[in-house]
Design an enzyme around this catalytic site. Structure first.
Site, PDB file in Angstrom:
ATOM      1  N   ARG A 156     -10.488 -10.076 -12.574  1.00  0.00           N
ATOM      2  CA  ARG A 156      -9.288  -9.436 -13.102  1.00  0.00           C
ATOM      3  C   ARG A 156      -8.249 -10.522 -13.379  1.00  0.00           C
ATOM      4  NH1 ARG A 156      -5.887  -6.901  -7.930  1.00  0.00           N
ATOM      5  NH2 ARG A 156      -4.379  -6.466  -9.554  1.00  0.00           N
ATOM      6  N   ARG A 157      -7.141 -10.162 -13.994  1.00  0.00           N
ATOM      7  CA  ARG A 157      -6.008 -11.055 -14.224  1.00  0.00           C
ATOM      8  C   ARG A 157      -6.445 -12.385 -14.837  1.00  0.00           C
ATOM      9  NH1 ARG A 157      -2.511 -10.316  -8.634  1.00  0.00           N
ATOM     10  NH2 ARG A 157      -1.215  -8.728  -9.513  1.00  0.00           N
TER      11      ARG A 157
ATOM     12  N   HIS B 213      -9.621   0.978 -11.103  1.00  0.00           N
ATOM     13  CA  HIS B 213      -9.150   1.913 -10.065  1.00  0.00           C
ATOM     14  C   HIS B 213      -7.682   2.276 -10.276  1.00  0.00           C
ATOM     15  CE1 HIS B 213      -7.965   3.430  -6.118  1.00  0.00           C
ATOM     16  NE2 HIS B 213      -7.163   2.394  -5.946  1.00  0.00           N
ATOM     17  N   PHE B 214      -6.843   1.268 -10.471  1.00  0.00           N
ATOM     18  CA  PHE B 214      -5.431   1.658 -10.444  1.00  0.00           C
ATOM     19  C   PHE B 214      -4.922   2.226 -11.766  1.00  0.00           C
ATOM     20  CE2 PHE B 214      -4.674  -3.111 -10.727  1.00  0.00           C
ATOM     21  CZ  PHE B 214      -4.047  -3.120 -11.959  1.00  0.00           C
ATOM     22  N   HIS B 215      -5.730   2.108 -12.826  1.00  0.00           N
ATOM     23  CA  HIS B 215      -5.307   2.845 -14.015  1.00  0.00           C
ATOM     24  C   HIS B 215      -5.642   4.332 -13.894  1.00  0.00           C
ATOM     25  CE1 HIS B 215      -4.542  -1.120 -15.732  1.00  0.00           C
ATOM     26  NE2 HIS B 215      -3.704  -0.476 -16.518  1.00  0.00           N
TER      27      HIS B 215
ATOM     28  N   HIS C 137       0.813  -1.216   0.000  1.00  0.00           N
ATOM     29  CA  HIS C 137       0.000   0.000   0.000  1.00  0.00           C
ATOM     30  C   HIS C 137       0.848   1.269   0.000  1.00  0.00           C
ATOM     31  CE1 HIS C 137      -3.155   2.779  -0.008  1.00  0.00           C
ATOM     32  NE2 HIS C 137      -2.460   3.415   0.918  1.00  0.00           N
TER      33      HIS C 137
ATOM     34  N   TYR D  85       1.699   5.291  -2.494  1.00  0.00           N
ATOM     35  CA  TYR D  85       1.971   6.697  -2.150  1.00  0.00           C
ATOM     36  C   TYR D  85       3.389   7.097  -2.515  1.00  0.00           C
ATOM     37  CZ  TYR D  85      -2.544   6.531  -0.045  1.00  0.00           C
ATOM     38  OH  TYR D  85      -3.879   6.366   0.129  1.00  0.00           O
TER      39      TYR D  85
HETATM   40 FE1  HAS Z   1      -5.704   2.123  -4.367  1.00  0.00          FE
HETATM   41  C1  HAS Z   1      -6.042  -1.291  -4.802  1.00  0.00           C
HETATM   42  C2  HAS Z   1      -7.777   2.003  -1.654  1.00  0.00           C
HETATM   43  C3  HAS Z   1      -5.266   5.504  -3.841  1.00  0.00           C
HETATM   44  C4  HAS Z   1      -3.088   2.080  -6.563  1.00  0.00           C
HETATM   45  N1  HAS Z   1      -4.774   0.667  -5.497  1.00  0.00           N
HETATM   46  C5  HAS Z   1      -5.079  -0.661  -5.548  1.00  0.00           C
HETATM   47  C6  HAS Z   1      -4.196  -1.323  -6.471  1.00  0.00           C
HETATM   48  C7  HAS Z   1      -3.321  -0.373  -6.943  1.00  0.00           C
HETATM   49  C8  HAS Z   1      -3.712   0.876  -6.325  1.00  0.00           C
HETATM   50  C9  HAS Z   1      -2.184  -0.584  -7.902  1.00  0.00           C
HETATM   51  O1  HAS Z   1      -8.983  -0.118   0.173  1.00  0.00           O
HETATM   52  C10 HAS Z   1      -4.244  -2.802  -6.850  1.00  0.00           C
HETATM   53  C11 HAS Z   1      -3.262  -3.639  -6.103  1.00  0.00           C
HETATM   54  C12 HAS Z   1      -3.385  -5.075  -6.556  1.00  0.00           C
HETATM   55  O2  HAS Z   1      -2.789  -5.418  -7.584  1.00  0.00           O
HETATM   56  O3  HAS Z   1      -4.122  -5.834  -5.924  1.00  0.00           O
HETATM   57  N2  HAS Z   1      -6.443   3.488  -3.035  1.00  0.00           N
HETATM   58  C13 HAS Z   1      -7.291   3.247  -2.025  1.00  0.00           C
HETATM   59  C14 HAS Z   1      -7.622   4.492  -1.325  1.00  0.00           C
HETATM   60  C15 HAS Z   1      -6.912   5.479  -1.960  1.00  0.00           C
HETATM   61  C16 HAS Z   1      -6.162   4.835  -3.011  1.00  0.00           C
HETATM   62  C17 HAS Z   1      -8.528   4.665  -0.158  1.00  0.00           C
HETATM   63  N3  HAS Z   1      -4.450   3.514  -5.074  1.00  0.00           N
HETATM   64  C18 HAS Z   1      -4.403   4.843  -4.707  1.00  0.00           C
HETATM   65  C19 HAS Z   1      -3.315   5.488  -5.377  1.00  0.00           C
HETATM   66  C20 HAS Z   1      -2.689   4.516  -6.146  1.00  0.00           C
HETATM   67  C21 HAS Z   1      -3.420   3.286  -5.938  1.00  0.00           C
HETATM   68  C22 HAS Z   1      -2.958   6.936  -5.199  1.00  0.00           C
HETATM   69  C23 HAS Z   1      -1.507   4.582  -7.032  1.00  0.00           C
HETATM   70  C24 HAS Z   1      -0.795   5.629  -7.253  1.00  0.00           C
HETATM   71  N4  HAS Z   1      -6.741   0.660  -3.448  1.00  0.00           N
HETATM   72  C25 HAS Z   1      -7.476   0.799  -2.315  1.00  0.00           C
HETATM   73  C26 HAS Z   1      -7.959  -0.514  -1.860  1.00  0.00           C
HETATM   74  C27 HAS Z   1      -7.461  -1.451  -2.759  1.00  0.00           C
HETATM   75  C28 HAS Z   1      -6.705  -0.698  -3.733  1.00  0.00           C
HETATM   76  C29 HAS Z   1      -8.786  -0.836  -0.708  1.00  0.00           C
HETATM   77  C30 HAS Z   1      -7.671  -2.980  -2.724  1.00  0.00           C
HETATM   78  C31 HAS Z   1      -8.766  -3.380  -3.604  1.00  0.00           C
HETATM   79  C32 HAS Z   1      -8.872  -4.888  -3.627  1.00  0.00           C
HETATM   80  O4  HAS Z   1      -9.820  -5.407  -3.041  1.00  0.00           O
HETATM   81  O5  HAS Z   1      -8.011  -5.548  -4.225  1.00  0.00           O
HETATM   82  C33 HAS Z   1      -6.908   6.952  -1.544  1.00  0.00           C
HETATM   83  O6  HAS Z   1      -5.596   7.359  -1.249  1.00  0.00           O
HETATM   84  C34 HAS Z   1      -7.489   7.873  -2.546  1.00  0.00           C
HETATM   85  C35 HAS Z   1      -7.624   9.295  -2.032  1.00  0.00           C
HETATM   86  C36 HAS Z   1      -7.704  10.283  -3.162  1.00  0.00           C
HETATM   87  C37 HAS Z   1      -8.692  11.145  -3.402  1.00  0.00           C
HETATM   88  C38 HAS Z   1      -8.658  12.072  -4.607  1.00  0.00           C
HETATM   89  C39 HAS Z   1      -8.215  13.475  -4.295  1.00  0.00           C
HETATM   90  C40 HAS Z   1      -8.160  14.316  -5.543  1.00  0.00           C
HETATM   91  C41 HAS Z   1      -7.147  15.138  -5.890  1.00  0.00           C
HETATM   92  C42 HAS Z   1      -7.174  15.908  -7.205  1.00  0.00           C
HETATM   93  C43 HAS Z   1      -8.037  17.144  -7.137  1.00  0.00           C
HETATM   94  C44 HAS Z   1      -7.870  18.051  -8.315  1.00  0.00           C
HETATM   95  C45 HAS Z   1      -8.767  18.141  -9.320  1.00  0.00           C
HETATM   96  C46 HAS Z   1      -8.470  19.058 -10.466  1.00  0.00           C
HETATM   97  C47 HAS Z   1     -10.021  17.369  -9.348  1.00  0.00           C
HETATM   98  C48 HAS Z   1      -9.875  11.214  -2.526  1.00  0.00           C
HETATM   99  C49 HAS Z   1      -5.997  15.347  -4.988  1.00  0.00           C
HETATM  100  C50 HAS Z   1      -9.593  20.049 -10.735  1.00  0.00           C
HETATM  101  C51 HAS Z   1      -9.350  20.770 -12.008  1.00  0.00           C
HETATM  102  C52 HAS Z   1      -9.607  22.060 -12.251  1.00  0.00           C
HETATM  103  C53 HAS Z   1      -9.346  22.607 -13.588  1.00  0.00           C
HETATM  104  C54 HAS Z   1     -10.167  22.954 -11.230  1.00  0.00           C
HETATM  105 CU    CU Z   2      -3.917   0.226  -0.774  1.00  0.00          CU
END
Ligand code: HAS
Ligand code: CU
Length: 544
Positions: free
Chosen positions: A435-436, A371-373, A220, A224
């Protein structure tokens, strides 16, 4: 100044980009396989044995190699500039690179020989050639060595600047590195103590559940480690690029400290369905994952606010019309802004994953690659592309070959990713499509999945085109004869309010203590329990 280490950054980027090119090329093939068009047969003649070998190459090169090489190279560039000081141990930085390359080659050979078709999570009891694991360990150790050089530089800077606050970019990059070094202790234990001796036949069996738990201790925070360098650009560089200012530096620092403290003790959210893990501990990790949502929301707020300051400074008015005044003609900005927008959706999906009961519905389905793409494949990779649109011209001392091509690249990535991730999310959630899996030949594959699989395949092809545009632009930039007319400097945003940075936001000790404490609380008892009941009974399997 910085000439020697800039060259090194160039090498890191080069290896990262070549890896992504090879790994990325397999992506569209996977999507086509899912709609029944199997192009892998064509690759059999050059040695690709299966879809699963292709998937291993895709994920190892894209998710592990491209990211790690880019990040260490990027830090080698930004830390000295942020501190206005050369790295103190340039030879150590080169050693880091050499170790990482040796590791990469060592891991790549068994993968290419079909001796390590274990996907990027290499879950035991699948067993790869020991050289695959040793290679991965060397890549990680190489990145640690790079980190030692960064810390030494920071320590030396602090001695020379007593009483001054560490500049934000250098601080954030070092926090990221420290987090990474603590996080990788999990996978280091898994590989060095259990998996490598087992794959050499020195111990007969292994304990898959324990190994998975060590894996996700690292797995995990790994995400980050990928994301935080993109955050550095969003916080500290993008505001300057859009003519704005950093909304609040204290807030930005707080975010990085929170990521240090909270990135690690949440790994069990990848193991919600693992039967050997007590429910209570899953709830602890679930709650901490939601805690981690806070720094991401602060980021969303701050980064948008910083851009708004820029949009308004450029003459933008109204609630939203300032958005039009952002530099949409600049591929570096556009790529990163589109990355942010995709991340908003990826982040929401992440929270769905982290919600214990919803996870039961989507775990191991196509939802997860959806999600992860959006996260590593967009928030991170598209941001890194955006960074290279100024960094590669800077390193090569040549202008970007084509801004237009850069804009097309960013938008096609965005459109391709919207289509692909939408299709994957929908079939994962609605039909539990696994998946996979080589869906093109799965006897249970249903025709009801087709519309979304076709949508995803179209998205995948558009992404392939976007990738080609990126590489054409990069090669064009480096290969051309034209030189830069005006030098490019690293963009560094000023603060919006001249705020004083409180001392506790420049002090490692309390944050380090909280980090260790949270890890002990969230992982201590469960690892103690698993180690006391260790079952080194599982033989290795090589089903490919
Ligand atoms: Fe995830 C599975 C939970 C973030 C990558 N994640 C994965 C896997 C990968 C991955 C690779 O709880 C698969 C692993 C595998 O092969 O099995 N993930 C989260 C949560 C977050 C999260 C709670 N993941 C990421 C990030 C990754 C990533 C970052 C890669 C870089 N993820 C999970 C969970 C799994 C999971 C479970 C397991 C699923 C399973 O069952 O297998 C959080 O950190 C996300 C918080 C982020 C936000 C977004 C904030 C938005 C921002 C941008 C704002 C700006 C804008 C622009 C909109 C809430 C900062 C506006 C534009 C204008 C012009 C004004
Ligand atoms: Cu995670």
């Amino acid at each position: 100044m910085y000439k020697k280490t800039d060259k090194l950054t160039g090498w890191y980027l080069f290896v990262g980009m070549v890896s992504l090119f090879i790994g990325g090329s397999l992506g569209p093939l996977q999507k086509l396989e899912h709609v029944g068009i199997n192009l892998y047969r064509a690759l059999n003649s050059i040695g690709l044995a299966s879809y699963y070998q292709g998937l291993t190459i895709h994920a190892v090169l894209n998710a592990l190699v491209w990211t790690t090489f880019f990040i260490v190279g990027f830090f080698t560039f930004i830390i000295p500039r942020s501190l206005e000081k050369e790295l103190v141990w340039p030879k150590v930085q080169w050693l880091s690179f050499i170790l990482m390359v040796i590791g990469l080659v060592m891991a790549a050979i068994p993968i290419l020989m079909n001796l390590a078709t274990v996907l990027f999570t290499f879950y035991p009891p699948l067993m790869a050639s020991p050289f695959f694991y040793i290679g991965l360990v060397l890549v990680v150790v190489g990145s640690w060595v790079g980190g030692y050089g960064f810390y030494a530089t920071l320590v030396s800077w602090r001695k020379e600047h007593k009483g001054e606050k560490t500049p934000f970019i250098a601080l954030a990059a070092n926090i990221t590195m420290v987090m990474w070094q603590i996080a990788t202790l999990g996978v280091a234990t898994e590989l060095l103590v259990f998996v490598i001796p087992w794959s050499f036949g020195l111990i007969e069996g292994t304990d898959p559940q324990l190994n998975r738990t060590f894996f996700w201790f690292t797995g995990h925070p790994l995400v980050y480690f990928w994301l935080l360098p993109a955050y550095i650009s969003w916080y500290a560089m993008i505001p300057k690029q859009v003519g704005g200012k950093m909304f609040s530096e204290p807030l930005a620092r707080l975010v990085f400290w929170l990521f240090l403290a909270m990135s690690i003790p949440v790994g069990l959210h990848h193991q919600f369905v693992d039967p050997g893990v007590p429910e209570g501990w899953k709830v602890v990790h679930f709650a901490l994952t939601f805690g981690l949502f806070i720094p991401s929301m602060i980021t969303a707020f701050s980064v948008i606010a910083s851009m708004e300051i820029g949009g308004r400074a450029n003459g933008g008015t109204g609630l939203f019309s300032w958005i039009r005044k952002l530099p949409w003609g600049d591929p570096s900005f556009t790529a990163q802004n589109l990355a942010m927008i995709l991340f908003a959706f990826g982040g929401i999906g992440g929270l769905t994953n982290a919600s214990y009961n919803l996870n039961l519905a989507i775990h191991n389905t196509m939802w997860v690659p959806g999600h992860f793409h959006l996260t590593v494949g967009s928030a991170v990779t598209l941001t890194f592309f955006g960074i290279t649109y100024w960094l590669v011209p800077k390193l090569a001392n040549k202008p970007l070959f084509s801004r237009k091509m850069g804009l097309w690249q960013a938008w096609t990535w965005f459109i391709g990713m919207v289509l692909m991730s939408n299709g994957l999310h929908v079939i994962g959630l609605n039909f539990s499509v696994p998946r996979r899996t080589m869906l093109g030949v799965a006897p249970y594959a249903s025709s009801t999945w087709q519309p979304q699989l076709i949508e995803a395949a179209i998205g995948g092809i558009i992404l392939g085109i976007s990738g080609l545009l990126y590489y054409a632009n990069m090669i064009g930039t480096v290969a051309q004869k034209k030189q830069l007319e005006e030098p490019i400097e690293m963009p560094v945003a000023e603060q919006y309010h001249e705020e004083k940075i409180p001392a506790w936001l420049d002090n490692w000790k309390p944050w380090f203590a909280i980090t260790v404490l949270l890890i002990l609380v969230a992982y201590g008892p469960i690892l103690f329990d698993m180690l006391s009941n260790i079952q080194l009974t599982s033989p290795g399997f090589k089903p490919w």
